[in-house]
Each structure stands twice: as structure tokens, then as C-alpha cells.
Design an enzyme around this catalytic site. Structure first.
Site, PDB file in Angstrom:
ATOM      1  CE  LYS A 198      -3.555   2.345   2.679  1.00  0.00           C
ATOM      2  NZ  LYS A 198      -4.636   2.204   3.640  1.00  0.00           N
ATOM      3  CE  LYS A 221      -3.501   8.076   6.598  1.00  0.00           C
ATOM      4  NZ  LYS A 221      -4.761   7.049   6.685  1.00  0.00           N
ATOM      5  CD  GLU A 237       5.797  -3.805   3.365  1.00  0.00           C
ATOM      6  OE1 GLU A 237       5.218  -4.575   4.220  1.00  0.00           O
ATOM      7  OE2 GLU A 237       6.211  -2.729   3.956  1.00  0.00           O
ATOM      8  CE  LYS A 252      -6.244   1.798  -0.321  1.00  0.00           C
ATOM      9  NZ  LYS A 252      -6.615   1.869   1.124  1.00  0.00           N
ATOM     10  CB  SER A 278     -11.344   7.622  -3.392  1.00  0.00           C
ATOM     11  OG  SER A 278      -9.972   7.853  -2.837  1.00  0.00           O
ATOM     12  CE1 TYR A 317     -15.305   3.548  -2.595  1.00  0.00           C
ATOM     13  CE2 TYR A 317     -13.337   3.851  -3.888  1.00  0.00           C
ATOM     14  CZ  TYR A 317     -13.862   3.752  -2.787  1.00  0.00           C
ATOM     15  OH  TYR A 317     -13.075   4.250  -1.604  1.00  0.00           O
TER      16      TYR A 317
HETATM   17  C1  PBG Z   1      -6.902   3.651   5.528  1.00  0.00           C
HETATM   18  C2  PBG Z   1      -7.584   3.294   4.189  1.00  0.00           C
HETATM   19  C3  PBG Z   1      -7.450   4.259   3.171  1.00  0.00           C
HETATM   20  C4  PBG Z   1      -8.100   3.605   1.990  1.00  0.00           C
HETATM   21  C5  PBG Z   1      -8.578   2.674   2.464  1.00  0.00           C
HETATM   22  N1  PBG Z   1      -8.195   2.445   3.847  1.00  0.00           N
HETATM   23  C6  PBG Z   1      -6.803   5.599   2.909  1.00  0.00           C
HETATM   24  C7  PBG Z   1      -5.488   5.948   3.620  1.00  0.00           C
HETATM   25  O1  PBG Z   1      -4.703   5.332   3.725  1.00  0.00           O
HETATM   26  O2  PBG Z   1      -5.610   6.980   3.987  1.00  0.00           O
HETATM   27  C8  PBG Z   1      -8.499   4.320   0.610  1.00  0.00           C
HETATM   28  C9  PBG Z   1      -9.686   4.150  -0.124  1.00  0.00           C
HETATM   29  C10 PBG Z   1      -9.633   4.858  -1.306  1.00  0.00           C
HETATM   30  O3  PBG Z   1      -8.924   5.827  -1.642  1.00  0.00           O
HETATM   31  O4  PBG Z   1     -10.726   4.540  -1.945  1.00  0.00           O
HETATM   32  N2  PBG Z   1      -7.116   2.689   6.291  1.00  0.00           N
END
Ligand code: PBG
Length: 330
Positions: A198, A221, A237, A252, A278, A317
Site C-alpha cells: 500500500k 502517512k 512486503e 493499492k 477513490s 466503487y
Molecule cells: C486507510 C484506508 C485508506 C483507504 C482505505 N483504507 C486511505 C488511507 O490510507 O488514508 C483508501 C481507499 C480509497 O482511496 O478509495 N486505512
């Protein structure tokens, strides 16, 4: 590599039936994990900024969508909570509340539509007042205390009936601890889908609005999520998470990181998913709504690219729309 002087590659492309015969990758409804945002704010449906046609849903609206998922043939949904500001604190206390929004939603979905897979994010960020995925001390994210907290959160969610827990925090060692705690409490059949690779991505911004962490998040982050510049590190990882007991792994964001999917699939040959996040949704929708891209064609092509890269499934989505399009004559 090629020495076929008589070949004309266009011969295989002449007719629809012929293209179907030689097609290597296919998208189908079995590939879809429908990502759904739920909310405890009392409103049935509240539009998410930056994500046209996406709403934060109350639990009763969620049940309607869960039934729709089953009708459409979608195998599983993944839930993400928007938590009221007054429930957030430094310890993420609400993440362990068995009467909280997510466990309530899981119980409701599992009793209404038991055959639908329910995946829950295991993360603290919806619940912390600073918006980070970990417990903090003086501006630092504490790894091991966070891992203990995540395992307790996962245990609570397993108790509510979640089929798959999906840690999305990127702390070191969390998969192993979650596995141990689940096993020790009789949940050896609950699966772990690890957000293994991620990245610290700018593509998550609309999501942070959706779950209400955008306004509270302090800093970024990058001390726990991966550097977008790295690819070898993703393999490390994934290897660690598999050793610790992950059943499935995830990359991701999705489309900008399909090179990572391909490397992982080639190296480990395990169930591999990617999350069309998203910001990817926002880009495709913005261009479609402007008439610059054709929504159906662009979304279907994006999903095929996930499959070609080696994904077994995609968190998206777009899932219900894709399922509908797949049901239409092509
Ligand atoms: C955080 C989390 C995130 C998403 C899912 N779980 C974003 C982040 O790390 O701030 C992102 C999902 C998306 O952007 O659709 N635990």
C-alpha cells in the site's frame, strides 16, 4: 524473438467471434469486490464530495445495496466507515466497540444476505482524532502497540461475523499478530486479505473526505505507507505478509501500480487483488461527466487492464455498474 515471415497479426482481429476466440483476459462479475462507505451520522444517503454517484450509507440503506450485490452476482462487499467526530479519540476506542457502526453493519448484512462475502478494513484511521492509522506518541506512529490494537479490532470484527479482515495500516508484523489472535479465539476460518503493498498515495484524497479524516489528518502517512518510487520493496512486503499468514494480498492504488501486481503475481502466484481507489474513481468519473471519456468503455477497459496485469479481483466503487454492464448484450 519473432521469426514468422508469413504472419499477419490482423488476421486474428477481423471479426468479433475471432477476437473472442483469441482473447487472453476476461472481466467478469466474479472479479468484483464492491467498496461501500457507511456512516453513523443518521442520514440514509449522503453524497461524497469528489465521487459522483457515491454516497455514505446508513446501515438500512446498506442492506438494500447488499441485496442488490447478490442480485447482480457480486461475490463480496468491502465496508469503510465514516465515524462521527465525537467518537474519535487518540486511542481509537471506537474501533473496539462491539456495538459500533461496522460490527452492527456486518451483523445486519450477514443476517439479511448470508451468502454475500463481507470484508472489513482493519485500521484505526476512521477512529483516531489525528486521522492516522496508528497510535501515536509525540508525533511518531507506534508500531507494536498499534499492532496489538489492530489485532483486538480484528477479533471484534470476526466476532461480528466478518468473513475476511483486511488490515490496511502498513504496520510491520500486523498480519502475524492478527492471525495468532484470531486462531487463539476460535476464528481460524476467518481470512486475512492483507493490504501488503500500500503506497503513500495522493489518490486517496476523496476517500479521506468520504470517511471524514481529511479535515483531521495531521501530516502525511509516508512513515508507514510505501514510497511510490519503490517496487522491489513491494515483494518484501508481500513475502513477509505471506509468511505471517495472509491468505490473499492486495496492491493499492490500482491502475498506476499494475507493474507491482504483475511482479507479485509472477513471483508468488497467490490470490492477488488491487484496489481501484477513490482518486481513480474521481478521475474516470470527472472525465466521463465532462463528456471527455465514455464511462462504460473507459471503466471496462480499466478493469481488463487489472486482469491482464494478473489481478484475481478488483476492489472498486464501480462494481454494481460493471455488473450491470456485464449483464447487457455486448
Ligand atoms: C486507510 C484506508 C485508506 C483507504 C482505505 N483504507 C486511505 C488511507 O490510507 O488514508 C483508501 C481507499 C480509497 O482511496 O478509495 N486505512
Amino acid at each position: 524473438m519473432f521469426n514468422y515471415p508469413r504472419s499477419r497479426l490482423r488476421r486474428n482481429r477481423q471479426f468479433p467471434w475471432q477476437r473472442r476466440l483469441v482473447r487472453e483476459s476476461h472481466s467478469g462479475v466474479d472479479d468484483l469486490i464492491w467498496t461501500i462507505v457507511i456512516s453513523d451520522d443518521g442520514r440514509p444517503r449522503y453524497p461524497v464530495p469528489g465521487m459522483p454517484d457515491i454516497y455514505r450509507l446508513s446501515v438500512s440503506e446498506l442492506i438494500g445495496e447488499a441485496r442488490r450485490a447478490v442480485d447482480l452476482g457480486i461475490p463480496a462487499i468491502a465496508l469503510f466507515p465514516h465515524i462521527k467526530p465525537e467518537f474519535k479519540d487518540a486511542q481509537a476506542s471506537e474501533a473496539f466497540n462491539p456495538e459500533g457502526l461496522v460490527p452492527e453493519a456486518v451483523r445486519a448484512v450477514k443476517s439479511a444476505v448470508p451468502g454475500l462475502g463481507v470484508i472489513v478494513d482493519v485500521a484505526l484511521d476512521p477512529y483516531t482524532d489525528h486521522g492516522h492509522d496508528g497510535l501515536m506518541d509525540g508525533g511518531k506512529i507506534l508500531n507494536d502497540p498499534t499492532v496489538e490494537a489492530l489485532a483486538q479490532g480484528a477479533l471484534m470484527l470476526a466476532g461480528a461475523g466478518a468473513d475476511i479482515v483486511a488490515p490496511s495500516d502498513m504496520m510491520d508484523g500486523r498480519v502475524g499478530t492478527i492471525r495468532e489472535v484470531l486462531d487463539a479465539n476460535g476464528y481460524e476460518n476467518v481470512s486475512i486479505l492483507s493490504y501488503a503493498a500500500k503506497y503513500a498515495s495522493a489518490f486517496y484524497d476523496p476517500y479521506r473526505d468520504a470517511i471524514g479524516t481529511a479535515t483531521v489528518l495531521e501530516g502525511d502517512k509516508r512513515t508507514y505507507q510505501m514510497d511510490p518510487a519503490n517496487s522491489d520493496e513491494a515483494l518484501r512486503e508481500v513475502e513477509l505478509d505471506l509468511r505471517e499468514g495472509a491468505d490473499m494480498i492486495m496492491v493499492k492504488p490500482g491502475m498506476p501500480y499494475l507493474d507491482i501486481v504483475r511482479r507479485i503475481k509472477d513471483e508468488f502466484a497467490v490470490p492477488t487483488f488491487a484496489f481501484q481507489v477513490s482518486g481513480e474513481y474521481a478521475m474516470l468519473m470527472a472525465a466521463s461527466q465532462n463528456g471527455w471519456l465514455d464511462e462504460k468503455r473507459i471503466v471496462m477497459e480499466s478493469l481488463l487492464s487489472f486482469k491482464r496485469a494478473g489481478c484475481d479481483g478488483v476492489l472498486t466503487y464501480f462494481a454494481p455498474r460493471v455488473a450491470e454492464w456485464l449483464g447487457e448484450p455486448s
